[in-house]
Write an enzyme that holds these catalytic residues in place. Structure first.
Site, PDB file in Angstrom:
ATOM      1  N   GLU A 237     -17.037   1.581  16.249  1.00  0.00           N
ATOM      2  CA  GLU A 237     -17.710   2.357  15.245  1.00  0.00           C
ATOM      3  C   GLU A 237     -19.392   2.937  15.017  1.00  0.00           C
ATOM      4  OE1 GLU A 237     -15.338   1.978  12.063  1.00  0.00           O
ATOM      5  OE2 GLU A 237     -13.624   2.593  13.075  1.00  0.00           O
TER       6      GLU A 237
ATOM      7  N   GLU B 239      -8.056   2.047  17.101  1.00  0.00           N
ATOM      8  CA  GLU B 239      -7.732   1.434  16.042  1.00  0.00           C
ATOM      9  C   GLU B 239      -6.915   2.685  15.838  1.00  0.00           C
ATOM     10  OE1 GLU B 239     -10.643   0.399  13.215  1.00  0.00           O
ATOM     11  OE2 GLU B 239     -11.477  -0.714  15.269  1.00  0.00           O
TER      12      GLU B 239
END
Ligand SMILES: *[C@@H]1O[C@H](CO)[C@@H](O)[C@H](O)[C@H]1NC(C)=O
Length: 421
Positions: free
Chosen positions: A205, A313
């Site tokens: 991320e 995720e």
């Protein structure tokens, strides 16, 4: 016409033969990735283990960096060591395999490999990384080794190790060079074990939402990571290890063509995207039906991407109610305790122990789980749920989902197979 057809056949053939040149440790693309993250183990997250933070009695401790900085080092160290030794053990790998999953994604911070001058981090995680790989091998599971925190923080989230308003990884070339070196170390550790570690994620991320300064550094870092992971023996011999890059919160179209065979013959690259519906006010305010429809819409919005696409995720949880989910000391949008938010309702019964969940809430979690698993398997190469366990946020955990019945014992055991039709 004929010439362009021949030309495309030639391109298709070279792409196909390139695709055959490596043999990944898992048949990505033909078999679906079904996995779970081992969050909050080798990288602390306040919402996954709030007790570790609350026990410090110090409100300034909001992430692993301050956990090591603002308390006695020997206390921090012994707490971390006890946590590493107990939070995940071989029996978790056994249970994950028994649930029909084939992958675990294992977040680890740069500080497991190297701590720079002035950095308070405590290392000692590497033996657990090695144990995890052994345990995964024992139970037929594949490990995605995921660098979750880089020097300076790549996103400012507490789960990068260091919570801050504006991340500083990308703006400091020393930070990036240190991360490159750590990636080389990780690639070297696992280059001869692609059966158990078929895929490495070079950075979780990165904050592409902060703009082009970050994105240009990230794109170069992905290219350098490609070299480090795919060529750990030097420039002449490729590994069988895949590179799992993250979309940096950009639309998939932003990455069209990037590190594909048509990009200098790149191969062995997969794209990771993370899908959450609860980190905006509007997301928290959505109805149950809107949440399901939004999940089902991914069936088309994720389809047709040119790299193997893994949703690395996601969760059946649809509110930000879990304690400390937005950071230690920060409230929830859903109940209006987050700064600037408008309450949607009470979080009571929507987070914590599943023993307090109503049967209609558990049914909703089941539908959310199935709608997403169906959409992600239809559009991409599979999924990895966040996360296996948490102290007190059962709506997020695979373990509680299995125990309380909103996750099937076998990931193909749908109760609502037509939910997205
Ligand atoms: C860049 O990061 C390194 C640590 O990786 C640090 O030592 C150095 O002071 C930073 N430079 C600047 C200008 O902030």
């Amino acid at each position: 016409m004929a010439r362009s057809l021949l030309h495309s056949i030639a391109i298709a053939c070279s792409a196909a033969s390139l695709a055959l040149a490596i043999s990944p440790g898992f048949p990505y693309g033909s078999e679906k990735v079904r996995g779970v993250n081992l969050g909050g183990w080798l990288v602390l997250e306040p919402w996954i283990t709030p007790s570790l933070f609350d026990n410090t009695g110090n409100d300034a401790i909001v992430d692993e960096y301050t956990f090591c900085q603002y308390q006695d080092t020997s206390v921090a160290q012994s707490t971390l060591e006890a946590h590493w030794a107990s939070w995940i053990t071989e029996s978790d790998f056994e249970a994950i395999a028994a649930a029909g999953l084939n992958h675990v994604r294992l977040p680890i911070g740069y500080w497991a490999f190297e701590v720079g001058p002035g950095e308070p981090y405590i290392s000692g995680q590497l033996p657990y990384l090695q144990k995890a790989v052994t345990w995964a091998g024992n139970h037929g599971l594949k490990v995605i080794v995921d660098l979750h925190g880089a020097p300076g923080s790549q996103n400012g989230f507490d789960n990068s190790g260091q919570r801050m308003d504006y991340p500083t990884w990308h703006s400091n070339s020393t930070n990036v060079a240190r991360t490159d070196a750590i990636l080389k170390t990780i690639a070297d550790m696992f280059k001869d074990n692609p059966t158990v570690v078929p895929i490495i994620a070079p950075l979780n991320e990165p904050a592409g939402f902060d703009g082009s300064d970050v994105l240009s550094v990230i794109k170069q870092y992905w290219r350098d990571s490609y070299g480090n992971i795919r060529y750990p023996y030097g420039s002449s011999q490729q590994s069988n290890t895949l590179v799992l890059i993250h979309d940096a919160f950009q639309p998939l179209s932003y990455w069209d063509g990037f590190l594909t065979p048509s990009d200098n013959g790149a191969q062995g690259v997969a794209m990771d995207t993370h899908i959450y519906q609860m980190f905006t006010d509007a997301g928290n305010a959505m109805s149950d039906d809107d949440h399901i429809q939004s999940a089902c819409a991914q069936k088309s919005s994720l389809a047709g991407f040119d790299l193997w696409l893994i949703v690395g995720e996601w969760t059946p949880a649809m509110t930000d109610c879990a304690k400390y989910l937005n950071g230690r000391g920060i409230g929830s949008r859903y109940d209006g305790t987050y700064p600037g938010s408008t309450a949607v309702g009470s979080c009571t019964g929507l987070t914590g122990s599943a023993s307090t969940f109503s049967s209609s809430f558990k049914t909703f979690l089941r539908k959310m789980w199935e709608a997403q698993a169906i959409a992600f398997e239809s559009a991409g190469a599979g999924w990895v749920q966040w996360t296996w366990k948490a102290e007190n946020a059962d709506e997020w955990t695979y373990q509680a989902g299995l125990q309380y019945g909103w996750i099937p014992q076998n990931p193909e055991g749908y109760e609502y197979p037509g939910i997205c039709d």
